[in-house]
Design a protein around this motif. Structure first.
Motif, PDB file in Angstrom:
ATOM      1  N   VAL A   2      29.401  83.400   3.565  1.00  0.00           N
ATOM      2  CA  VAL A   2      30.080  82.117   3.666  1.00  0.00           C
ATOM      3  C   VAL A   2      29.593  81.428   4.939  1.00  0.00           C
ATOM      4  O   VAL A   2      29.429  82.064   5.985  1.00  0.00           O
ATOM      5  CB  VAL A   2      31.607  82.308   3.725  1.00  0.00           C
ATOM      6  CG1 VAL A   2      32.331  80.978   3.890  1.00  0.00           C
ATOM      7  CG2 VAL A   2      32.100  83.024   2.468  1.00  0.00           C
ATOM      8  N   LEU A   3      29.334  80.127   4.832  1.00  0.00           N
ATOM      9  CA  LEU A   3      28.943  79.313   5.981  1.00  0.00           C
ATOM     10  C   LEU A   3      27.668  79.814   6.651  1.00  0.00           C
ATOM     11  O   LEU A   3      27.474  79.659   7.855  1.00  0.00           O
ATOM     12  CB  LEU A   3      30.088  79.227   7.012  1.00  0.00           C
ATOM     13  CG  LEU A   3      31.321  78.435   6.553  1.00  0.00           C
ATOM     14  CD1 LEU A   3      32.483  78.653   7.520  1.00  0.00           C
ATOM     15  CD2 LEU A   3      30.992  76.946   6.448  1.00  0.00           C
ATOM     16  N   ALA A   4      26.776  80.410   5.867  1.00  0.00           N
ATOM     17  CA  ALA A   4      25.454  80.751   6.386  1.00  0.00           C
ATOM     18  C   ALA A   4      24.725  79.441   6.713  1.00  0.00           C
ATOM     19  O   ALA A   4      24.933  78.433   6.036  1.00  0.00           O
ATOM     20  CB  ALA A   4      24.688  81.564   5.346  1.00  0.00           C
ATOM     21  N   PRO A   5      23.887  79.451   7.746  1.00  0.00           N
ATOM     22  CA  PRO A   5      23.359  80.569   8.538  1.00  0.00           C
ATOM     23  C   PRO A   5      24.180  80.896   9.777  1.00  0.00           C
ATOM     24  O   PRO A   5      23.711  81.617  10.663  1.00  0.00           O
ATOM     25  CB  PRO A   5      21.992  80.037   8.960  1.00  0.00           C
ATOM     26  CG  PRO A   5      22.214  78.572   9.158  1.00  0.00           C
ATOM     27  CD  PRO A   5      23.200  78.195   8.081  1.00  0.00           C
ATOM     28  N   GLY A   6      25.406  80.382   9.874  1.00  0.00           N
ATOM     29  CA  GLY A   6      26.211  80.607  11.061  1.00  0.00           C
ATOM     30  C   GLY A   6      25.932  79.561  12.122  1.00  0.00           C
ATOM     31  O   GLY A   6      25.091  78.681  11.970  1.00  0.00           O
ATOM     32  N   TRP A   7      26.678  79.672  13.232  1.00  0.00           N
ATOM     33  CA  TRP A   7      26.586  78.684  14.310  1.00  0.00           C
ATOM     34  C   TRP A   7      25.889  79.317  15.507  1.00  0.00           C
ATOM     35  O   TRP A   7      26.379  80.283  16.084  1.00  0.00           O
ATOM     36  CB  TRP A   7      27.990  78.223  14.683  1.00  0.00           C
ATOM     37  CG  TRP A   7      28.024  77.045  15.625  1.00  0.00           C
ATOM     38  CD1 TRP A   7      26.994  76.224  15.956  1.00  0.00           C
ATOM     39  CD2 TRP A   7      29.164  76.565  16.333  1.00  0.00           C
ATOM     40  NE1 TRP A   7      27.404  75.250  16.835  1.00  0.00           N
ATOM     41  CE2 TRP A   7      28.743  75.436  17.088  1.00  0.00           C
ATOM     42  CE3 TRP A   7      30.492  76.975  16.417  1.00  0.00           C
ATOM     43  CZ2 TRP A   7      29.618  74.723  17.907  1.00  0.00           C
ATOM     44  CZ3 TRP A   7      31.361  76.264  17.226  1.00  0.00           C
ATOM     45  CH2 TRP A   7      30.928  75.146  17.955  1.00  0.00           C
ATOM     46  N   THR A   8      24.752  78.770  15.845  1.00  0.00           N
ATOM     47  CA  THR A   8      24.002  79.213  17.015  1.00  0.00           C
ATOM     48  C   THR A   8      23.680  78.000  17.881  1.00  0.00           C
ATOM     49  O   THR A   8      24.051  76.865  17.560  1.00  0.00           O
ATOM     50  CB  THR A   8      22.691  79.911  16.609  1.00  0.00           C
ATOM     51  OG1 THR A   8      22.001  79.082  15.666  1.00  0.00           O
ATOM     52  CG2 THR A   8      22.945  81.270  15.996  1.00  0.00           C
ATOM     53  N   SER A   9      22.973  78.229  18.957  1.00  0.00           N
ATOM     54  CA  SER A   9      22.470  77.141  19.787  1.00  0.00           C
ATOM     55  C   SER A   9      21.312  76.504  19.027  1.00  0.00           C
ATOM     56  O   SER A   9      20.145  76.803  19.254  1.00  0.00           O
ATOM     57  CB  SER A   9      21.994  77.686  21.136  1.00  0.00           C
ATOM     58  OG  SER A   9      21.341  76.696  21.879  1.00  0.00           O
ATOM     59  N   TYR A  10      21.654  75.609  18.098  1.00  0.00           N
ATOM     60  CA  TYR A  10      20.656  75.099  17.155  1.00  0.00           C
ATOM     61  C   TYR A  10      19.391  74.532  17.808  1.00  0.00           C
ATOM     62  O   TYR A  10      18.294  74.680  17.256  1.00  0.00           O
ATOM     63  CB  TYR A  10      21.286  74.043  16.251  1.00  0.00           C
ATOM     64  CG  TYR A  10      22.320  74.572  15.281  1.00  0.00           C
ATOM     65  CD1 TYR A  10      22.113  75.743  14.563  1.00  0.00           C
ATOM     66  CD2 TYR A  10      23.504  73.882  15.067  1.00  0.00           C
ATOM     67  CE1 TYR A  10      23.064  76.227  13.681  1.00  0.00           C
ATOM     68  CE2 TYR A  10      24.468  74.351  14.181  1.00  0.00           C
ATOM     69  CZ  TYR A  10      24.243  75.520  13.487  1.00  0.00           C
ATOM     70  OH  TYR A  10      25.181  75.989  12.605  1.00  0.00           O
ATOM     71  N   PRO A  11      19.460  73.885  18.956  1.00  0.00           N
ATOM     72  CA  PRO A  11      18.213  73.374  19.540  1.00  0.00           C
ATOM     73  C   PRO A  11      17.228  74.469  19.944  1.00  0.00           C
ATOM     74  O   PRO A  11      16.040  74.197  20.125  1.00  0.00           O
ATOM     75  CB  PRO A  11      18.692  72.601  20.781  1.00  0.00           C
ATOM     76  CG  PRO A  11      20.104  72.224  20.477  1.00  0.00           C
ATOM     77  CD  PRO A  11      20.648  73.390  19.698  1.00  0.00           C
ATOM     78  N   THR A  12      17.719  75.697  20.092  1.00  0.00           N
ATOM     79  CA  THR A  12      16.833  76.779  20.527  1.00  0.00           C
ATOM     80  C   THR A  12      16.783  77.957  19.567  1.00  0.00           C
ATOM     81  O   THR A  12      15.776  78.679  19.542  1.00  0.00           O
ATOM     82  CB  THR A  12      17.278  77.316  21.904  1.00  0.00           C
ATOM     83  OG1 THR A  12      18.640  77.782  21.808  1.00  0.00           O
ATOM     84  CG2 THR A  12      17.196  76.230  22.963  1.00  0.00           C
ATOM     85  N   ARG A  13      17.837  78.167  18.771  1.00  0.00           N
ATOM     86  CA  ARG A  13      17.928  79.359  17.934  1.00  0.00           C
ATOM     87  C   ARG A  13      18.624  79.022  16.621  1.00  0.00           C
ATOM     88  O   ARG A  13      19.703  78.454  16.615  1.00  0.00           O
ATOM     89  CB  ARG A  13      18.727  80.462  18.657  1.00  0.00           C
ATOM     90  CG  ARG A  13      18.033  81.067  19.833  1.00  0.00           C
ATOM     91  CD  ARG A  13      18.936  81.887  20.741  1.00  0.00           C
ATOM     92  NE  ARG A  13      20.074  82.481  20.075  1.00  0.00           N
ATOM     93  CZ  ARG A  13      20.024  83.610  19.362  1.00  0.00           C
ATOM     94  NH1 ARG A  13      18.890  84.256  19.228  1.00  0.00           N
ATOM     95  NH2 ARG A  13      21.112  84.088  18.796  1.00  0.00           N
ATOM     96  N   LEU A  14      17.998  79.384  15.517  1.00  0.00           N
ATOM     97  CA  LEU A  14      18.592  79.181  14.197  1.00  0.00           C
ATOM     98  C   LEU A  14      18.322  80.426  13.368  1.00  0.00           C
ATOM     99  O   LEU A  14      17.171  80.803  13.139  1.00  0.00           O
ATOM    100  CB  LEU A  14      17.992  77.942  13.520  1.00  0.00           C
ATOM    101  CG  LEU A  14      18.504  77.619  12.117  1.00  0.00           C
ATOM    102  CD1 LEU A  14      19.993  77.302  12.138  1.00  0.00           C
ATOM    103  CD2 LEU A  14      17.737  76.456  11.511  1.00  0.00           C
ATOM    104  N   GLN A  15      19.389  81.091  12.946  1.00  0.00           N
ATOM    105  CA  GLN A  15      19.241  82.316  12.168  1.00  0.00           C
ATOM    106  C   GLN A  15      18.770  82.008  10.749  1.00  0.00           C
ATOM    107  O   GLN A  15      19.149  81.008  10.154  1.00  0.00           O
ATOM    108  CB  GLN A  15      20.576  83.062  12.078  1.00  0.00           C
ATOM    109  CG  GLN A  15      21.086  83.627  13.386  1.00  0.00           C
ATOM    110  CD  GLN A  15      22.335  84.469  13.198  1.00  0.00           C
ATOM    111  OE1 GLN A  15      22.395  85.592  13.639  1.00  0.00           O
ATOM    112  NE2 GLN A  15      23.334  83.916  12.557  1.00  0.00           N
ATOM    113  N   TYR A  16      17.946  82.906  10.213  1.00  0.00           N
ATOM    114  CA  TYR A  16      17.666  82.868   8.782  1.00  0.00           C
ATOM    115  C   TYR A  16      18.068  84.203   8.180  1.00  0.00           C
ATOM    116  O   TYR A  16      18.143  85.224   8.861  1.00  0.00           O
ATOM    117  CB  TYR A  16      16.206  82.520   8.489  1.00  0.00           C
ATOM    118  CG  TYR A  16      15.185  83.573   8.858  1.00  0.00           C
ATOM    119  CD1 TYR A  16      14.813  84.570   7.952  1.00  0.00           C
ATOM    120  CD2 TYR A  16      14.565  83.555  10.107  1.00  0.00           C
ATOM    121  CE1 TYR A  16      13.871  85.525   8.285  1.00  0.00           C
ATOM    122  CE2 TYR A  16      13.612  84.519  10.442  1.00  0.00           C
ATOM    123  CZ  TYR A  16      13.263  85.496   9.535  1.00  0.00           C
ATOM    124  OH  TYR A  16      12.338  86.453   9.864  1.00  0.00           O
TER     125      TYR A  16
END
Length: 963
Positions: free
Chosen positions: A175-189
């Motif tokens: 649910v709610l993948a890919p989650g919340w990260t520091s999007y400008p530097t890190r984005l989970q796949y």
């Protein structure tokens, strides 16, 4: 070989992980043995590529003489991308036993190089769908597999939140993948196994794409905070055929796009869904998408992609409502019976166009009406429009709510009709962490408090450690995380959860070393003591719980940068007396109209400066960096010296007469050892003078009971725990709470509220008391010099008569550890469980070696006991692995009861005092003195050299107390 065996094999914290991106993954296992004192002497690991038979070893360690069984780094040839590896282990123990090989475990790598990405970011063409369109998007691609399929893997992510489908089926439960990260530097796949969802012939892949955290309005500014203007998706599917061939399907401009029945969805406000817009079979092969528009490439970078690090967010439990209410205001309301975080799944039969509205809230007001005031602008509302084709079912896709009560409008039926409970189901959503710890006592109220702590953690550990899950906030506050982390790691396996969040903290740390208030940073702001210290405290505690030196090393520069930032702030480099600080947030000794407690902010800031500099030195020692250890050890000493000069008198007076000032001074060892008893007594006096109530806020509260217990005032600590009146931990329990509150009096006795502005009923910070309950009440802790419960410290403090039983159990990296005790009359039974390949120091207060048995045997005959040391206040044992049961008569309890007994006898000589005893204290002495008499312990008192009590005096006392 006996029964020695290696079991519970894990790689990077997980059993059989799919899609790891670590080049040298760490392997761990646990030992099973029914022999006490089992200690591993050596191991052998074999890793092979899963390429079918025959299996050829890729890495064989051979025999390694070591007792290490966790965090063993793979050191074989370089791993390949998208490859599954099998591994197994055998072990030897110090008794000469050799195990069989364990069963095979596996780990599978993901895309290990950025160059392996062939896919492009895609979004609906702007000429077809405007980027600012509120509706979620549907994206699809048909393809043909012309041969039998052996395996299929999907690597996918989104700028937004996405659900993935293959041939009409959900690919995962995330649910709610890919989650919340520091999007400008890190984005989970994410990596998904789609083998069973694809087939030879025609296939289709579908992506349902919503705003998620990426485009939802997050923060305090009342605007749509956007990490980017466009939602976008990225997908790469690798199909391996049975004949050895491979095909890749990627996201590109050949995909088709359309809007979703989710016509609106944000994190704070909820979701609107129009079932009339559903397109049956949209993610299936053969679907006619001629009316759909094209996709276009989105200009998003690929270099920020990181493989999934955190546990995925999932539905972890379902809850049925316990009641359907008709409120005084005439609203139809569901009561879920539990303040939860997640969503409602609803079934309904209604005519086309029927609008059903669900509004979520945490509590009812004093009149019994549903209360939305504390939500602030957050609407927490779901709107469902029926399509009118028989039974329909729906749950929101891209949002979550914090709630116990749900106001239901528009559901078929007359306004006064009771809602059908079986039509609604609560789905609990959070990061799918494995449960790790349990705690229980003889007091059901304390057990409810523990339940509330766990529910508060579950609700607020939804991909990031949020402060609250309901109002327009839900942010990763650093201060809340650091005070709660030890409680959190005891209750749930939080290694991956905090590793991911700490990498975001490091990524968003300011160039000067300052740390934002919230991570990911959507609030801005400078750096505050006790909040920014999460950069140091959290990686250290993850290391302590899991022995994770790699994460500690990874975060070490961030830890140093925070302490160096502090050093550059103050007028004096060893005091932090400048800048903004939250102080003792929500301290009850605050001035009228202020959220900040009375303890001087510069005292708190300098105390944390000392604590963090000490932890950085400790981390340097663990990492083998002697020069840096010396540097920060000297800094720590100088900060402590400056603190003493500024905030303490030579005789042990703390400059600020607050509970929190005394607590921090003692908890962080900031006073000279000679004056600590004076400070502890002063603190205890402050507690007693306040009727055993605290005045501490976010900073002082987590450590208050620790300080009392550590300095001889455990009775006072327990009285604080059991305090049912405001402010006290059991006040909220008595008021019906099912989670931890933000304020001690979020709900007042008359049913009114503390305020509308900042009044969360699910706010885990004060749940940090759990750490003290597990470590001091149950007595389960780890030795300071050995992380991960390799060496366990068991020392229950059971001197409080209010509790007669307590037990804590934790699933450590080495296996189950446990400390539990029961008081029966004057006898104490202590149970301890020590897993194989670990040992324990057990301190039994009030015991004597001669009077102590284990399993009914004298200590000299008990197996597994390595040493016995009789001390002035009890017995210290060192034991190997195994389950132990100790029994003994507790002289401390007898002495305590005798003291009370003597006081009663003295008072009985005065008739007026006798009447007072009879009127006001029967509960005390029925629990102590009368039990002494009934259990014939007077003889024991005498044998312990205390005194003989005349029988006629006892008879007179009993007669007086019985009236």
């Amino acid at each position: 070989m006996g029964n020695l065996q290696a079991t519970n094999l894990t790689c990077e914290y997980r059993a059989n992980p799919l899609g790891i991106g670590v080049l040298s993954p760490r392997l761990s296992w646990q030992l099973e043995s029914d022999r006490r004192g089992t200690l591993q002497q050596g191991y052998r690991i074999v890793v092979s590529e899963d390429a079918g038979a025959p299996v050829t070893s890729l890495w064989d360690t051979g025999y390694v003489a070591s007792e290490e069984s966790i965090q063993i780094e793979y050191a074989g040839p370089e791993l390949n991308s998208r490859t599954r590896y099998l591994w197994k282990v055998k072990v030897w123990d110090t008794a000469g036993n050799e195990s069989d090989w364990s069963g095979s475990a596996w780990f599978e790598t993901t895309l290990l190089g950025k160059e392996e990405w062939k896919a492009s970011w895609i979004t609906p063409a702007a000429s077809f769908l405007a980027p600012e369109t509120e509706a979620a998007f549907l994206l699809r691609k048909g393809f043909r597999a012309d041969r039998p399929i052996a395996s299929a893997r999907i690597y996918a992510t989104a700028a937004g939140a996405y659900e993935l489908y293959a041939n009409g089926n959900r690919v995962s439960e995330d649910v709610l993948a890919p989650g919340w990260t520091s999007y400008p530097t890190r984005l989970q796949y994410q990596t998904y196994d789609a083998t069973d969802l694809l087939r030879q012939g025609d296939n289709a892949i579908g992506i349902h794409l919503g705003d998620g955290w990426y485009r939802s309005g997050i923060g305090f500014e009342g605007r749509n905070f956007k990490y980017g203007e466009k939602r976008a998706a990225l997908l790469q599917l690798h199909v391996r055929y049975e004949d050895g061939g491979e095909e890749i399907v990627v996201s590109d401009e050949s995909w088709s796009c359309e809007t979703s029945p989710v016509v609106y969805s944000t994190i704070y406000h909820g979701e609107e869904y129009d079932a009339r817009l559903e397109q049956e079979g949209w993610s299936e092969a053969g679907f006619e998408d001629g009316g759909w528009g094209p996709a276009e490439a989105a200009d998003l970078p690929m270099d920020r992609l990181v493989p999934q690090e955190n546990w995925p967010t999932r539905v972890t439990e379902t809850i049925r409502p316990i009641a359907a209410l008709l409120t005084p205001a005439g609203d139809r309301v569901l009561d879920m019976g539990q303040n939860m975080v997640g969503r409602i799944r609803m079934r309904v039969e209604a005519s086309a166009g029927t609008r059903i509205v669900l509004r979520h809230a945490e509590v009812l007001d004093r009149d019994g009406n549903i209360y939305f005031g504390n939500l602030r602008p957050a609407r927490q509302t779901v709107v469902y429009t029926a399509k009118g084709e028989g039974r329909e079912e729906y749950a929101p896709h891209f949002t979550f709510m914090g709630f116990r009560y749900v106001k239901v409008e528009g559901y078929p039926g007359l306004p006064g009709d009771e809602l059908p409970l079986d039509a609604f189901l609560g789905e609990v959503i959070h990061s799918d962490m494995e449960p790790a710890g349990s705690f229980e006592t003889s007091d059901d109220r304390v057990n409810k408090l523990q339940s509330n702590i766990r529910w508060g953690q579950r609700g607020n550990f939804l991909d990031v450690p949020t402060d609250c899950p309901q109002r327009d906030e839900r942010l990763g506050w650093t201060g809340d995380a650091q005070v709660f982390i030890r409680t959190a790691l005891f209750n749930y396996h939080g290694g991956p959860f905090f590793a991911k969040w700490l990498r975001d903290l490091k990524a968003e740390q300011h160039p000067d070393g300052g740390v934002p208030f919230v991570i990911p940073d959507v609030a801005g702001g400078a750096s505050s003591a006790a909040w920014g210290d999460a950069a140091v405290i959290c990686p250290w505690e993850v290391y302590r719980y899991y022995g994770d030196k790699r994460l500690l090393a990874e975060q070490f520069e961030s830890m140093k940068a925070w302490v160096d930032y502090i050093r550059a702030q103050g007028d004096n480099e060893y005091l932090w007396n400048t800048g903004f600080h939250f102080g003792d947030w929500l301290g009850l000794d605050a001035k009228e109209g202020s959220y900040v407690g009375a303890t001087p902010r510069e005292l708190i800031a300098t105390a944390y400066y000392a604590y963090s500099s000490r932890l950085v030195a400790d981390a340097a020692r663990v990492l083998g960096r002697p020069e840096e250890e010396a540097k920060y050890r000297e800094l720590h000493e100088r900060v402590v010296g400056a603190y003493r000069e500024e905030f303490l008198s030579a005789t042990g007076r703390v400059a600020s007469p607050t509970q929190t000032a005394h607590v921090l001074t003692l908890m962080f060892d900031l006073a000279d050892e000679a004056v600590r008893p004076r400070i502890a007594k002063d603190l205890n006096d402050l507690i007693v003078e306040n009727g055993y109530h605290l005045t501490t806020g976010f900073v002082g509260t987590p450590y208050l009971c620790f300080v009392l217990s550590n300095h001889g005032y455990h009775q006072s600590a327990v009285k604080l725990l059991l305090q049912e009146s405001y402010p006290g931990w059991l006040y909220s329990v008595a008021m019906g709470a099912t989670t931890i509150w933000e304020h001690w009096d979020s709900l007042k006795p008359d049913g009114s509220f503390w305020s509308d502005d900042m009044n969360s009923f699910n706010h885990y910070a004060y749940g940090a008391i759990g750490d003290w309950m597990y470590r001091k009440v149950a007595g389960l802790d780890m030795a300071a010099e050995a992380p991960a419960y390799k060496r366990i410290h068991i020392e229950p403090l059971f001197g409080a008569r209010a509790l007669t039983y307590a037990k804590a159990t934790h699933r450590s990296p080495y296996g189950i550890v446990e400390s539990g005790w029961t008081i029966r009359g004057d006898e104490i039974e202590v149970n301890a469980v020590v897993p194989p390949n670990a040992s324990a120091e057990i301190i039994l207060r009030g015991a004597t070696a001669a009077g102590l048995t284990e399993g009914g045997l004298p200590l000299s005959e008990a197996e597994g006991i390595r040493s016995v040391d009789e001390q002035a206040d009890g017995v210290r044992l060192v034991v190997g692995s195994g389950s132990y049961t100790f029994r003994y008569e507790n002289a401390d309890l007898l002495r305590q009861k005798y003291t009370e007994h003597t006081v009663v006898l003295d008072l009985l000589s005065d008739p007026d005092a006798k009447e007072l005893l009879q009127r006001h204290l029967p509960h005390l002495f029925e629990g102590a003195l009368i039990n002494i008499v009934k259990s014939s312990s007077l003889k024991q008192l005498s044998e312990n050299g205390m005194a003989r009590v005349p029988r006629e005096t006892v008879d007179a006392l009993l007669a007086a107390l019985s009236g």
